[in-house]
Design an enzyme around this catalytic site. Structure first.
Site, mmCIF file in Angstrom:
data_model
loop_
_atom_site.group_PDB
_atom_site.id
_atom_site.type_symbol
_atom_site.label_atom_id
_atom_site.label_comp_id
_atom_site.label_asym_id
_atom_site.label_seq_id
_atom_site.Cartn_x
_atom_site.Cartn_y
_atom_site.Cartn_z
ATOM 1 N N GLU A 7 -5.413 -20.362 -17.386
ATOM 2 C CA GLU A 7 -5.742 -21.044 -16.129
ATOM 3 C C GLU A 7 -6.652 -22.192 -16.515
ATOM 4 O O GLU A 7 -7.782 -21.972 -16.932
ATOM 5 C CB GLU A 7 -6.463 -20.092 -15.174
ATOM 6 C CG GLU A 7 -6.632 -20.715 -13.803
ATOM 7 C CD GLU A 7 -7.820 -20.164 -13.007
ATOM 8 O OE1 GLU A 7 -7.847 -20.363 -11.802
ATOM 9 O OE2 GLU A 7 -8.735 -19.553 -13.599
ATOM 10 N N ASP A 58 -8.019 -16.021 -17.293
ATOM 11 C CA ASP A 58 -8.752 -16.513 -16.130
ATOM 12 C C ASP A 58 -9.853 -17.516 -16.515
ATOM 13 O O ASP A 58 -10.605 -17.277 -17.457
ATOM 14 C CB ASP A 58 -9.386 -15.296 -15.433
ATOM 15 C CG ASP A 58 -10.146 -15.667 -14.179
ATOM 16 O OD1 ASP A 58 -9.492 -16.101 -13.220
ATOM 17 O OD2 ASP A 58 -11.383 -15.525 -14.163
ATOM 18 N N HIS A 81 -3.018 -17.187 -5.721
ATOM 19 C CA HIS A 81 -3.974 -16.555 -4.805
ATOM 20 C C HIS A 81 -5.212 -17.406 -4.536
ATOM 21 O O HIS A 81 -6.081 -16.998 -3.769
ATOM 22 C CB HIS A 81 -4.393 -15.197 -5.396
ATOM 23 C CG HIS A 81 -5.137 -15.364 -6.686
ATOM 24 N ND1 HIS A 81 -4.501 -15.664 -7.873
ATOM 25 C CD2 HIS A 81 -6.450 -15.314 -6.975
ATOM 26 C CE1 HIS A 81 -5.409 -15.790 -8.827
ATOM 27 N NE2 HIS A 81 -6.600 -15.574 -8.309
ATOM 28 N N ASP A 82 -5.313 -18.577 -5.167
ATOM 29 C CA ASP A 82 -6.470 -19.446 -4.961
ATOM 30 C C ASP A 82 -6.160 -20.663 -4.104
ATOM 31 O O ASP A 82 -7.045 -21.503 -3.880
ATOM 32 C CB ASP A 82 -6.996 -19.952 -6.320
ATOM 33 C CG ASP A 82 -7.614 -18.846 -7.140
ATOM 34 O OD1 ASP A 82 -8.155 -17.891 -6.544
ATOM 35 O OD2 ASP A 82 -7.555 -18.928 -8.384
ATOM 36 N N ASP A 92 -4.319 -9.817 -16.135
ATOM 37 C CA ASP A 92 -5.237 -10.932 -15.914
ATOM 38 C C ASP A 92 -6.486 -10.667 -16.745
ATOM 39 O O ASP A 92 -7.177 -9.668 -16.523
ATOM 40 C CB ASP A 92 -5.594 -10.967 -14.419
ATOM 41 C CG ASP A 92 -5.884 -12.361 -13.927
ATOM 42 O OD1 ASP A 92 -6.549 -13.103 -14.662
ATOM 43 O OD2 ASP A 92 -5.465 -12.691 -12.793
ATOM 44 N N ASP A 104 -1.560 -1.168 -3.926
ATOM 45 C CA ASP A 104 -1.877 -0.360 -5.104
ATOM 46 C C ASP A 104 -0.715 -0.349 -6.095
ATOM 47 O O ASP A 104 0.351 -0.918 -5.830
ATOM 48 C CB ASP A 104 -2.286 1.072 -4.694
ATOM 49 C CG ASP A 104 -1.286 1.696 -3.737
ATOM 50 O OD1 ASP A 104 -0.069 1.508 -3.965
ATOM 51 O OD2 ASP A 104 -1.704 2.348 -2.754
ATOM 52 N N ASP A 157 0.857 -1.186 0.000
ATOM 53 C CA ASP A 157 0.000 0.000 0.000
ATOM 54 C C ASP A 157 0.892 1.234 0.000
ATOM 55 O O ASP A 157 1.860 1.299 0.759
ATOM 56 C CB ASP A 157 -0.871 -0.043 1.268
ATOM 57 C CG ASP A 157 -1.805 1.151 1.363
ATOM 58 O OD1 ASP A 157 -2.015 1.810 0.336
ATOM 59 O OD2 ASP A 157 -2.312 1.401 2.478
ATOM 60 N N ASP A 187 -4.516 3.539 2.564
ATOM 61 C CA ASP A 187 -5.937 3.154 2.655
ATOM 62 C C ASP A 187 -6.117 1.685 3.044
ATOM 63 O O ASP A 187 -7.234 1.192 3.139
ATOM 64 C CB ASP A 187 -6.682 3.466 1.349
ATOM 65 C CG ASP A 187 -6.241 2.564 0.191
ATOM 66 O OD1 ASP A 187 -5.289 1.770 0.372
ATOM 67 O OD2 ASP A 187 -6.845 2.654 -0.891
HETATM 68 C C1 GLC Z 1 -10.083 -17.770 -11.187
HETATM 69 C C2 GLC Z 1 -9.369 -16.841 -10.220
HETATM 70 C C3 GLC Z 1 -10.111 -16.826 -8.933
HETATM 71 C C4 GLC Z 1 -11.505 -16.316 -9.195
HETATM 72 C C5 GLC Z 1 -12.196 -17.128 -10.285
HETATM 73 C C6 GLC Z 1 -13.398 -16.435 -10.794
HETATM 74 O O1 GLC Z 1 -10.075 -19.069 -10.766
HETATM 75 O O2 GLC Z 1 -8.054 -17.237 -10.074
HETATM 76 O O3 GLC Z 1 -9.495 -16.063 -7.950
HETATM 77 O O4 GLC Z 1 -12.267 -16.369 -8.025
HETATM 78 O O5 GLC Z 1 -11.366 -17.307 -11.405
HETATM 79 O O6 GLC Z 1 -13.028 -15.373 -11.612
#
Ligand code: GLC
Length: 589
Positions: free
Chosen positions: A290, A233, A363-364, A131, A62, A54, A58
């Site tokens: 992905e 994605d 991140h998943d 992304d 960012d 950050d 906030d």
């Molecule tokens: C992908 C992203 C995930 C998101 C999902 C829906 O799997 O990596 O974080 O929730 O798509 O867009």
């Protein structure tokens, strides 16, 4: 049985990995294969923008925060950063619900900040990867707002609308990936719309050429801004089957997983070839899909010479705990042999055609130390062990923020502390499936996506140097012991192990493109493989267990006079025939 003989004089400690690379003298001896593309020869680093840095207090990360940390990334030999979505969004799914693909989310900054980031990154040889959320938008996107108004109009056919079933109910029994029905009722149209994910993420109708045109235009816009690539994605879901029939029931609510019903539907590749030909061709950008549900044996259609993308995130190793649908409360047991097989299959699939990203975190997923080793493991050693595999397999290493520090899962007592919408719905699913609240929380602790989304741990100051304000998600309480500043100063830290290995990878082209061959496939403690080319032979041996693991020359099947170049313990006994708990070694032979 012969034992590996190691020459003592060439033992290099983990404290001097860069020196190690220089000492062994391979640098410059073999040139990297000139046919390789830039994205095959570099490391990519994923930034979860909300949580990286950050700059304005906030509590959210960012773009200017990222710019201020570019030099840190340079030290990890990062050639590209993949940013999670930075577009305007109501943030129901933290940016994966896009309201406007050509505007920057004000929480993250301005278009000028974005241009500045791309410029500063480029100066350091780092490209910015966007992304692309192509399967769905936000329900606040103007396309959907218009589409939901009536059955006639410019956008009426941009999403997937269906009349109710004859009994007035949902058109079929599909369950969304975050749980619950995949259909939501729209009063104005008197119809349901389909959403693979949350109700606020309606699926786009790719059959409509106008939709495809608008989506392609977005990618062109970002190429024009200087993007270096795209992460696609949820891409295997964009095409839907002709028939929207019920699927086989697999839960107590009579529903079927939408993943099983729509993944990789025939026809999808036509769309993606169109995207490649009309948008990507002729530009020096890479694409990485992905691709949950695209297996190694389907790879040739997706990557490589006749494929649609440059790389594909394959899921078989990262979903070892879930076969098929990712319902957290029904995890599968798995062993090291299963992990080795998953990696072996993906290495084999790309041996002659195509290319994979190598990754253990994103991140998943929960943090990799917890997922692959469990909470009992020594954090630093386990982090180095996994980092060794990450940076020595064949493919492009994709690091995820904090992985290089050995960041670990969080264990919050209250569900309310968790932000992730999937965490909340998985908790509810567990209760519906008959688990107690305590048991449901245990699944959350183990698998929550927020485990990987806590703020980056930069230093030991309040909120780990992530923000001067109140962080949007609490910082992992281990930040005073696990942070970048501290680890920079510790020669044997996980961070310095990553830095050393990243430099070592650059100095040893064999790690980029050399042949991969697995050794000791039957071992349930050791993961071992070789990387070889015309001028160099390396052996990587990693002990995945908390006990000593014996290895031998015979079992590894290597000849010559092996020399340990790197050990995660920093020193090696004169004749090592045993790997210490979680030890990782790189050996030349
Ligand atoms: C992908 C992203 C995930 C998101 C999902 C829906 O799997 O990596 O974080 O929730 O798509 O867009």
């Amino acid at each position: 049985m012969m034992r590996i003989r190691i020459r003592k004089r060439l033992v290099i400690t983990a404290m001097m990995p860069i020196i190690a690379a220089a000492l062994v003298g391979f640098s410059g001896e073999k040139k990297m294969d000139d046919n390789l593309k830039w994205w095959q020869k570099t490391n990519v680093y994923e930034i979860y923008v909300n949580s990286f840095q950050d700059s304005d207090g906030d509590g959210y990360g960012d773009l200017n925060g990222i710019t201020s940390r570019l030099d840190y990334l340079k030290e990890l030999k990062v050639g590209a950063i993949w940013l999670t979505p930075v577009y305007e969004s109501p943030m129901v799914d933290n940016g994966y619900d896009v309201a406007d693909y050509k505007k920057i989310n004000p929480r993250y900054g301005t278009m000028q900040d974005m241009e500045h980031l791309i410029f500063e990154a480029k100066k350091r040889g780092i490209r910015v990867v966007m992304d692309l959320v192509y399967n769905h938008t936000s329900d606040q996107n103007k396309w959907f707002i218009e589409s939901a108004k009536s059955r006639t109009g410019k956008y009426s056919d941009w999403y997937i609308w269906r009349d109710p079933a004859p009994d007035g109910g949902e058109p079929n029994n599909w369950r969304g990936i975050f749980g619950g029905s995949a259909w939501t009722w729209c009063e104005a149209r008197g119809q349901y719309y389909l959403h693979t994910f949350a109700a606020q993420q309606p699926d786009l109708n790719w059959e409509n050429p106008e939709v495809r045109k608008a989506l392609y235009d977005i990618a062109r816009f970002w190429i024009g801004k200087g993007a270096g690539g795209f992460r696609m994605d949820a891409i295997p879901y964009i095409e839907k089957p002709v028939s929207f029939a019920d699927g086989p029931v697999d839960d107590t609510e009579g529903r079927a997983s939408i993943h099983d019903m729509t993944v990789n539907t025939p026809g999808i590749l036509d769309f993606l070839h169109e995207f490649k030909n009309q948008v990507i061709k002729g530009h020096d950008v890479f694409t990485v899909g992905e691709a949950n549900g695209i297996s190694a044996d389907q790879l040739d259609d997706w990557v490589g010479e006749n494929g649609v993308f440059d790389m594909l995130f394959e899921f078989s190793h990262s979903t070892l705990a879930f076969k098929g649908a990712e319902t957290w409360c029904k995890p599968d047991e798995w062993t090291l042999k299963d992990l080795k097989k998953a990696l072996r299959d993906s290495q084999a699939a790309t041996a002659d055609n195509g290319w994979y990203p190598i990754y253990f975190e994103n991140h998943d997923r929960p943090r990799s130390i917890d997922f692959y080793f469990g909470a009992h493991a020594d954090r630093a050693l386990a982090g180095k062990a996994l980092g060794t595999v990450l940076l020595t397999l064949r493919g492009t290493p994709f690091l995820y923020q904090g992985e290089e520090l050995g960041m670990t899962n969080v264990h919050w007592d209250q569900l309310d502390t968790y932000d992730d919408l999937n965490t909340r719905s998985q908790y509810e699913i567990a209760l519906k499936e008959g688990f107690s609240p305590d048991e449901a929380m245990r699944f959350v602790h183990r698998f929550s996506r927020d485990n990987a989304r806590t703020p980056m741990q930069w230093d030991g100051s309040e909120h780990a140097g992530f923000t001067n304000g109140v962080p949007w998600l609490p910082v992992n309480e281990n930040y005073t012991a696990v942070n970048a500043e501290l680890q920079s100063a510790q020669p044997d830290s996980v961070l310095n192990w990553y830095r050393g290995l990243a430099a070592f990878r650059c100095e040893h082209p064999v790690l980029t493109d050399g042949r991969f061959e697995e050794r000791m496939t039957e071992s349930d403690q050791i993961y071992a493989f070789t990387r070889t080319d015309g001028s160099e032979k390396l052996l990587i041996v990693v002990n995945f267990s908390g006990e000593d693991a014996v290895f031998s020359y015979d079992a590894l099947g290597i000849g010559g006079a092996p020399q340990v170049l790197l050990s995660s313990y920093g020193f090696v006994p004169a004749v090592p025939d045993t790997l210490r708990p979680y030890e990782a070694m790189v050996v030349s032979y």
